[in-house]
Design an enzyme around this catalytic site. Structure first.
Site, PDB file in Angstrom:
ATOM      1  N   ARG A   1     -14.316  18.737 -45.013  1.00 42.93           N
ATOM      2  CA  ARG A   1     -15.660  18.526 -45.233  1.00 42.93           C
ATOM      3  C   ARG A   1     -16.371  17.165 -44.423  1.00 42.93           C
ATOM      4  O   ARG A   1     -17.557  17.002 -44.462  1.00 42.93           O
ATOM      5  CB  ARG A   1     -16.182  18.134 -46.664  1.00 42.93           C
ATOM      6  CG  ARG A   1     -15.857  19.825 -47.287  1.00 42.93           C
ATOM      7  CD  ARG A   1     -16.242  19.683 -48.757  1.00 42.93           C
ATOM      8  NE  ARG A   1     -16.072  20.871 -49.651  1.00 42.93           N
ATOM      9  CZ  ARG A   1     -15.030  21.354 -50.081  1.00 42.93           C
ATOM     10  NH1 ARG A   1     -13.798  20.564 -50.139  1.00 42.93           N
ATOM     11  NH2 ARG A   1     -14.904  22.662 -50.529  1.00 42.93           N
TER      12      ARG A   1
ATOM     13  N   THR B   1      -8.821  18.829 -48.625  1.00 43.05           N
ATOM     14  CA  THR B   1     -10.100  19.655 -48.083  1.00 43.05           C
ATOM     15  C   THR B   1     -11.239  18.716 -47.880  1.00 43.05           C
ATOM     16  O   THR B   1     -12.226  19.280 -47.521  1.00 43.05           O
ATOM     17  CB  THR B   1     -10.417  20.969 -48.949  1.00 43.05           C
ATOM     18  OG1 THR B   1     -10.918  20.302 -50.263  1.00 43.05           O
ATOM     19  CG2 THR B   1      -9.158  21.663 -49.190  1.00 43.05           C
TER      20      THR B   1
ATOM     21  N   ASP C   1     -14.262  24.348 -65.711  1.00 49.81           N
ATOM     22  CA  ASP C   1     -14.617  24.691 -64.358  1.00 49.81           C
ATOM     23  C   ASP C   1     -15.952  24.380 -63.960  1.00 49.81           C
ATOM     24  O   ASP C   1     -16.767  24.988 -63.148  1.00 49.81           O
ATOM     25  CB  ASP C   1     -14.417  25.911 -63.894  1.00 49.81           C
ATOM     26  CG  ASP C   1     -14.093  26.470 -62.378  1.00 49.81           C
ATOM     27  OD1 ASP C   1     -14.014  25.367 -61.785  1.00 49.81           O
ATOM     28  OD2 ASP C   1     -14.566  27.434 -61.932  1.00 49.81           O
TER      29      ASP C   1
END
Length: 525
Positions: free
Chosen positions: A290, A334, A467
Site C-alpha cells: 500500500r 502488505t 473481524d
C-alpha cells in the site's frame, strides 16, 4: 510472459528514459537481442547440431499454458498485448532466428510469468517454446523438445528467414537523436524537514504528510476547470491488484506495481526512467503493497518475501536488503514503510504463532534497530489479557497499512488488527488475574521511533474476535478539548465509529458514531 525481460535477476534495474507503447517494444527487442547474442553466438548450421523438432501435442499443451499464464500480457494472438512485447512476427523471428531453443527456454524460465518467475514446470516452459515455434511458422516433427537446458543448447536454431529490405544507403549519416531532459539528473535528496513540511508539488509519504491527512494544497485544478482535463499520457502497471500510493518528488513518480516491481516514471512525459523487479523465491506468491517511503536518495520498499530493500532513487540499484519477517512462520508485509528519525518502520501481517511485529531498520545501513510485538507474551505487560493462552496459541495483530508520525511528541502510530482464531477468546476463562481483552488487537500503539518504547496504547475495542478491525490510518490534528486547542489522534474502525485520544498521553477524548452500525449500543471509555 516477456514484459519484463530487461530484469534478469533480483535487484537489477534498467536505466534511461524509455518511451512507452511502440518505442518500448523496439528498445526491449534490441536489449533482448544483445543479451542473447552475448550468451549464444550466432552460428552456421552443421551436421553435429541436433535437428529442431517438436510435436503437435506439445505445441497444443503450450497453447493451453499460454492462455493461462501469458495471454493477459502478450495478448490472445501473441502480438496484440497491451503490457508486453509481441511473441510472433518479423521482429520476434529476427531476434531468435539464430538462437538455439535453450536461449528462449532459459529466458522464459528465469523471468516468466512476470508475477511468479520460474514457477511453471520445466515441461511447460518447453511446451511454450514449441507453441511459439509453431506460431512463427516452424513445422512440427516426430520428437518433442526436451525440457532440459543442456539438451536444448545442442538443438539447431529455428533459422527463420532474414527480413528483406531495410537498412541505410552507403555513407548515410543519421542526425543525432534529440536530447531529452531526465528529471533524475536534478533530483534532490529528501531531508527530514521536507518530510515534516513537504513542498506543495511533492507527495513524499503514503498519505503525503506525517499527520496522514492525504491532502494536497495544489489548487490549479478546481471545480470550475476539472471538466476540461484531458489525458496527457498513460502508463499500464503490471497486471494484478495495485493499491500502492506513488511517491512524487522533483517531477518523478515512484510507483510500486503488483509482482514486486518498482518503477520510476517521468511525471511530465510518462517515460520509464528505471525499473526494479524482485525475483521471489519459488513458491512465494506476490502480494499487494500500500505504500513506500523516501529519505535522502533512497526509496524503502517492503517485498513479498518479507524483506525491506533500499533503492537508489536515481538508478533503482539496491543499496541494502534486510529480512524482516520469517516466511516459514507465515509473516508477510502488505502495508508499507514509514520513515522518521532515520528509522524505516514497517509492520508484518499473517497468522504466525505469537502474533506480528513492528520492526525498525536503520535507514543508512538496513540493520535492525528494534522490534515490538503486536501481541504481548504471557509474562509481558498486557500478557494477562489473552484468556491464559500460551504464546504459541496467540495470533493476529496484523499491521495492514503504513504508520503515521507526530514530530512534536516524537511518536509513531500503528494500528494492529484483530485475531485469526476467535474460539479461544470467545468465552472468558475463569483464571484468576486474566481476562480476554486481547491486547494489542484493535489498538493504537504510540511508539518512540528512536528506541521502540511503547509510550502509550489505547484499545478501541476489546476482545478483537469480531473481524471489525481498527486498522486504518491514525490522523494527527488539533481540536478543542475542554476549550483548549489540543493535539489529538483520530482514527476509525469498520463500524464507522470515530475515536479521538490525546496525542501526548493516549487519554480518551470522545467518540463519534456515524450511525451506520447496529452492533455497538454504548461506548465506555
Amino acid at each position: 510472459m516477456m514484459g519484463s525481460v530487461s530484469q534478469k535477476s533480483r535487484g537489477r534495474a534498467r536505466m534511461g528514459p524509455v518511451r512507452f507503447a511502440s518505442t518500448t517494444v523496439v528498445v526491449l527487442g534490441v536489449f533482448l537481442l544483445v543479451v542473447s547474442r552475448d550468451r549464444y553466438p550466432l552460428h552456421a548450421q552443421d551436421s553435429a547440431v541436433v535437428p529442431l523438432s517438436y510435436t503437435v501435442s506439445q505445441a497444443d499443451a503450450g497453447e493451453e499454458a499460454y492462455a493461462e499464464s501469458c495471454a493477459s500480457c502478450h495478448g490472445d494472438n501473441l502480438d496484440d498485448g497491451e503490457f508486453a512485447v509481441p511473441l510472433k512476427g518479423v521482429a520476434f523471428r529476427q531476434m531468435w532466428r539464430g538462437q538455439s531453443p535453450e536461449a528462449l527456454f532459459s529466458l522464459m524460465q528465469s523471468t516468466m510469468p512476470q508475477d511468479r518467475p520460474g514457477s511453471l514446470p520445466d515441461e511447460t516452459y518447453a511446451s511454450l517454446v514449441a507453441f511459439l515455434f509453431q506460431e512463427n511458422g516452424t513445422s512440427s516433427g516426430n520428437e518433442a523438445l526436451p525440457a532440459d537446458a543442456t539438451r536444448l543448447e545442442a538443438i539447431a536454431s529455428p533459422n527463420w528467414r532474414r527480413a528483406e529490405g531495410g537498412g541505410l544507403a552507403p555513407n548515410t549519416v543519421l542526425p543525432p537523436w534529440p536530447s531529452r531532459t531526465n528529471p533524475l539528473d536534478r533530483i534532490e535528496a529528501v531531508s527530514e524537514s521536507m518530510l515534516t513540511e513537504p513542498p506543495d508539488d511533492d507527495w513524499l509519504l503514503w498519505r503525503r504528510t506525517y499527520d496522514a491527512y492525504g491532502y494536497s494544497p495544489l489548487d490549479q485544478i478546481n471545480t470550475e476547470n476539472v471538466s476540461d482535463l484531458r489525458v496527457a499520457w498513460t502508463w499500464s502497471l503490471p497486471p494484478g491488484p495495485n493499491e500502492s500510493t506513488p511517491i512524487v518528488h522533483d517531477g518523478v513518480l515512484f510507483v510500486h506495481g503488483f509482482g514486486d516491481h518498482v518503477q520510476a516514471i517521468d511525471a511530465q512525459t510518462g517515460d520509464l526512467l528505471w525499473q526494479y523487479s524482485r525475483r521471489l523465491p519459488r513458491g512465494v506468491p506476490p502480494s499487494i503493497k500500500r505504500g513506500l517511503s523516501i529519505l535522502g536518495d533512497q526509496l524503502f520498499v517492503a517485498t513479498s518475501d518479507s524483506h525491506v530493500v533500499a533503492l537508489d532513487t536515481r538508478t533503482g540499484d539496491v543499496r541494502w536488503d534486510q529480512p524482516v519477517g520469517d516466511l516459514s512462520r507465515g509473516l508477510r508485509m502488505t502495508g508499507g514503510t514509514l520513515v522518521a528519525r532515520g528509522k524505516v518502520m514497517v509492520g508484518t501481517t499473517g497468522r504466525a504463532e505469537g502474533g506480528n511485529y513492528i520492526v525498525a531498520l536503520d535507514a543508512a545501513s538496513g540493520e535492525e534497530a528494534w522490534r515490538v510485538g503486536t501481541i504481548p507474551a504471557p509474562d509481558d505487560p498486557g500478557g494477562h489479557t489473552w484468556n491464559g493462552l500460551p504464546r504459541a496459541e496467540r495470533n493476529g495483530g496484523s499491521v495492514w497499512i503504513p504508520g503515521s508520525y507526530d514530530p512534536v511528541h516524537n511518536l509513531a502510530f500503528f494500528g494492529p488488527g484483530n485475531t485469526y482464531d476467535t474460539g479461544p477468546l470467545r468465552d472468558l476463562a475463569r483464571v484468576p488475574g486474566t481476562n480476554n481483552d486481547a491486547l494489542y488487537l484493535d489498538t493504537t500503539l504510540a511508539l518512540n521511533p528512536d528506541t521502540g518504547e511503547l509510550v502509550w496504547y489505547f484499545q478501541h475495542q476489546a476482545n478483537g474476535q469480531w473481524d471489525l478491525d481498527w486498522a486504518f490510518e491514525r490522523q494527527i490534528m488539533t481540536l478543542p478539548v475542554d476549550g483548549v486547542e489540543t493535539s489529538v489522534v483520530v482514527t476509525v474502525g469498520k463500524q464507522s465509529i470515530v475515536d479521538i485520544v490525546e496525542t501526548a498521553t493516549g487519554d480518551y477524548v470522545s467518540s463519534i458514531d456515524m450511525g451506520l452500525q447496529t452492533g455497538i449500543i454504548a461506548i465506555d471509555p
